[in-house]
Write a protein that holds these residues in place. Structure first.
Motif, short mmCIF file in Angstrom:
data_model
loop_
_atom_site.label_atom_id
_atom_site.label_comp_id
_atom_site.label_asym_id
_atom_site.label_seq_id
_atom_site.Cartn_x
_atom_site.Cartn_y
_atom_site.Cartn_z
N ALA A 259 5.19 6.14 3.96
CA ALA A 259 5.19 6.51 5.37
C ALA A 259 4.54 5.43 6.23
O ALA A 259 4.90 5.25 7.37
CB ALA A 259 4.45 7.84 5.56
N SER A 260 3.58 4.71 5.67
CA SER A 260 2.89 3.68 6.45
C SER A 260 3.55 2.31 6.30
O SER A 260 3.05 1.33 6.82
CB SER A 260 1.42 3.60 6.03
N PRO B 193 5.10 2.50 -4.64
CA PRO B 193 4.10 3.09 -3.77
C PRO B 193 4.23 4.61 -3.74
O PRO B 193 5.31 5.15 -3.90
CB PRO B 193 4.39 2.51 -2.40
N ALA B 194 3.12 5.27 -3.49
CA ALA B 194 3.13 6.73 -3.36
C ALA B 194 3.83 7.13 -2.08
O ALA B 194 4.00 6.32 -1.18
CB ALA B 194 1.69 7.24 -3.37
N GLY B 195 4.18 8.43 -1.97
CA GLY B 195 4.88 8.91 -0.79
C GLY B 195 4.15 8.63 0.50
O GLY B 195 4.74 8.27 1.50
N GLY B 196 2.83 8.82 0.49
CA GLY B 196 2.05 8.55 1.69
C GLY B 196 2.08 7.09 2.07
O GLY B 196 2.11 6.73 3.23
N ASP B 197 2.08 6.19 1.06
CA ASP B 197 2.14 4.77 1.34
C ASP B 197 3.48 4.39 1.96
O ASP B 197 3.55 3.53 2.81
CB ASP B 197 1.93 3.95 0.06
N VAL C 200 0.36 -6.14 -2.08
CA VAL C 200 0.87 -5.06 -1.24
C VAL C 200 0.59 -5.40 0.21
O VAL C 200 -0.52 -5.78 0.58
CB VAL C 200 0.19 -3.71 -1.61
N SER C 201 1.59 -5.28 1.04
CA SER C 201 1.41 -5.48 2.48
C SER C 201 1.73 -4.17 3.19
O SER C 201 2.46 -3.33 2.67
CB SER C 201 2.31 -6.61 2.98
N ARG C 202 1.17 -4.00 4.36
CA ARG C 202 1.41 -2.78 5.12
C ARG C 202 1.97 -3.13 6.49
O ARG C 202 1.43 -4.00 7.17
CB ARG C 202 0.12 -1.99 5.31
N CYS D 116 5.11 -7.03 -2.23
CA CYS D 116 5.80 -8.26 -1.82
C CYS D 116 6.61 -8.84 -2.98
O CYS D 116 7.73 -9.27 -2.80
CB CYS D 116 4.80 -9.30 -1.32
N CYS D 117 5.99 -8.88 -4.14
CA CYS D 117 6.73 -9.38 -5.30
C CYS D 117 6.17 -8.75 -6.56
O CYS D 117 5.00 -8.37 -6.61
CB CYS D 117 6.69 -10.91 -5.36
N GLY D 118 6.99 -8.63 -7.57
CA GLY D 118 6.56 -8.06 -8.82
C GLY D 118 5.66 -8.99 -9.61
O GLY D 118 4.98 -8.58 -10.54
#
Length: 104
Positions: free
Chosen positions: A7-8, A1-5, A20-22, A13-15
């Protein structure tokens, strides 16, 4: 994930399925990339209590933390809003003090 992601709280979840979960933002954080309250306190203090010129503060904060001039202006505006009631109250007290009898 990017740096901003990060932060949130975004995490894969798995390769295998790359889902993607938040996670929820921490208390007081409302955007993926946001400066914290301590950084805002330091910036406002440097500009308004230590009289660091706005342009110089912008250069320093951009170099150290990637903070833009617009973000610094927003930090100052939020600080001013939080202090508005206190400043008004102090002004009222000062106006009333000149009318009060002096007790020597």
């Amino acid at each position: 994930p990017a740096g901003g992601d990060r932060a949130s709280g975004a995490r894969e979840c798995c390769g295998h399925c790359a889902t993607v979960s938040r996670a929820a933002f921490p208390e007081g954080v409302s955007a993926p990339v946001q400066s914290g309250p301590r950084l805002a306190e330091v910036a406002v203090s440097l500009q308004h209590a230590h009289f660091l010129p706005e342009e110089r503060l912008s250069q320093v904060m951009a170099a150290l933390f990637g903070v833009s001039a617009a973000t610094l202006a927003a930090m100052s505006a939020r600080a001013a809003e939080r202090l508005r009631d206190a400043a008004s109250h102090i002004q009222d007290l000062a106006a009333g003090a000149s009318e009060a009898p002096r007790r020597w």
